[in-house]
Design an enzyme around this catalytic site. Structure first.
Site, PDB file in Angstrom:
ATOM      1  N   TYR A 193     -12.004  -2.889  -3.643  1.00 32.00           N
ATOM      2  CA  TYR A 193     -12.579  -3.049  -2.302  1.00 32.00           C
ATOM      3  C   TYR A 193     -14.112  -3.090  -2.317  1.00 32.00           C
ATOM      4  CZ  TYR A 193      -8.117  -2.588   0.180  1.00 32.00           C
ATOM      5  OH  TYR A 193      -6.852  -2.801   0.687  1.00 32.00           O
ATOM      6  N   ASN A 204      -1.897  -0.063   7.249  1.00 29.33           N
ATOM      7  CA  ASN A 204      -1.318  -1.367   7.596  1.00 29.33           C
ATOM      8  C   ASN A 204      -0.446  -1.982   6.498  1.00 29.33           C
ATOM      9  OD1 ASN A 204      -3.429  -2.065   5.958  1.00 29.33           O
ATOM     10  ND2 ASN A 204      -4.366  -3.529   7.357  1.00 29.33           N
ATOM     11  N   HIS A 209      -1.591  -5.525   1.495  1.00 28.99           N
ATOM     12  CA  HIS A 209      -2.823  -6.298   1.277  1.00 28.99           C
ATOM     13  C   HIS A 209      -2.458  -7.667   0.720  1.00 28.99           C
ATOM     14  CE1 HIS A 209      -6.597  -7.677  -0.557  1.00 28.99           C
ATOM     15  NE2 HIS A 209      -5.882  -7.910  -1.643  1.00 28.99           N
ATOM     16  N   GLU A 260      -8.790 -10.649  -8.149  1.00 23.43           N
ATOM     17  CA  GLU A 260      -7.898  -9.504  -7.949  1.00 23.43           C
ATOM     18  C   GLU A 260      -6.773  -9.503  -8.984  1.00 23.43           C
ATOM     19  OE1 GLU A 260      -6.855  -9.742  -3.785  1.00 23.43           O
ATOM     20  OE2 GLU A 260      -8.887  -9.192  -3.159  1.00 23.43           O
ATOM     21  N   LYS A 307       0.837  -1.201   0.000  1.00 29.67           N
ATOM     22  CA  LYS A 307       0.000   0.000   0.000  1.00 29.67           C
ATOM     23  C   LYS A 307       0.877   1.258   0.000  1.00 29.67           C
ATOM     24  CE  LYS A 307      -3.857  -2.428   2.264  1.00 29.67           C
ATOM     25  NZ  LYS A 307      -4.633  -2.596   3.527  1.00 29.67           N
TER      26      LYS A 307
END
Ligand code: RTP
Length: 154
Positions: free
Chosen positions: A56, A119, A122, A133, A16
């Protein structure tokens, strides 16, 4: 005994924007490499909100959805496909629990993250979501190759 190689699992892993900006790309790739997984796709890419919302889509009803999309579009991400036996579940173990307050030391989030909203990484949560994905992030397809390291290492 390499027959199992024919149908290896693949997972989608994304570093990310915070992970990229904190210079964790090499560290993260190194962990997947040293574990023994194979890198099959890799690109640095900045996505727009349309794209992030598609990635998402399952979370669209969550109160943190807008903030999550804003975070993902805030800078380039590293999109990757990793291949190997059990790579979806094992990849999630390497990454650690979603909330860094709960992720064990030794996991990526346990070692490098504090905030659930930042965080670092992913990873697909199932073989089927990985397939979706990978199709979303790599519409151009990914290279087909197999390591011949056993020819080079003695
Ligand atoms: P990821 O998809 O990023 O690997 O994360 P995950 O499956 O472990 O967690 P998920 O529930 O799918 O949530 C996706 C991402 O949304 C952010 N999040 N923020 N309460 C919050 O503010 C909150 N909860 C989740 C996190 O960045 C999480 O990774």
């Amino acid at each position: 005994h390499f027959a199992a190689l024919a149908k290896m699992e693949q997972t989608f892993i994304m570093i990310k924007p915070d992970g990229v900006q904190r210079n964790l790309v090499g560290e993260i790739i190194g962990r997947f490499e040293k574990k023994g997984f194979t890198l099959k796709g890799l690109k640095l890419i900045t996505v727009d909100s349309d794209f992030a919302e598609r990635h998402y889509a399952d979370l669209s009803a969550k109160p943190f959805f807008n903030g999550l999309v804003e975070y993902i579009v805030s800078g380039p991400v590293v999109a990757m496909v990793w291949e190997g036996k059990n790579v979806v579940a094992t990849g999630r173990k390497i990454i650690g629990a979603t909330n860094p307050a709960e992720s064990a030391p030794g996991t990526i989030r346990g070692d490098y993250a504090v905030d659930i909203g930042r965080n670092v990484i992913h990873g697909s949560d199932a073989v089927e979501s990985a397939r979706k994905e990978i199709a979303l992030w790599f519409p151009e397809g990914i290279a087909e190759w197999r390591s011949s390291a056993h020819h080079w290492i003695y």
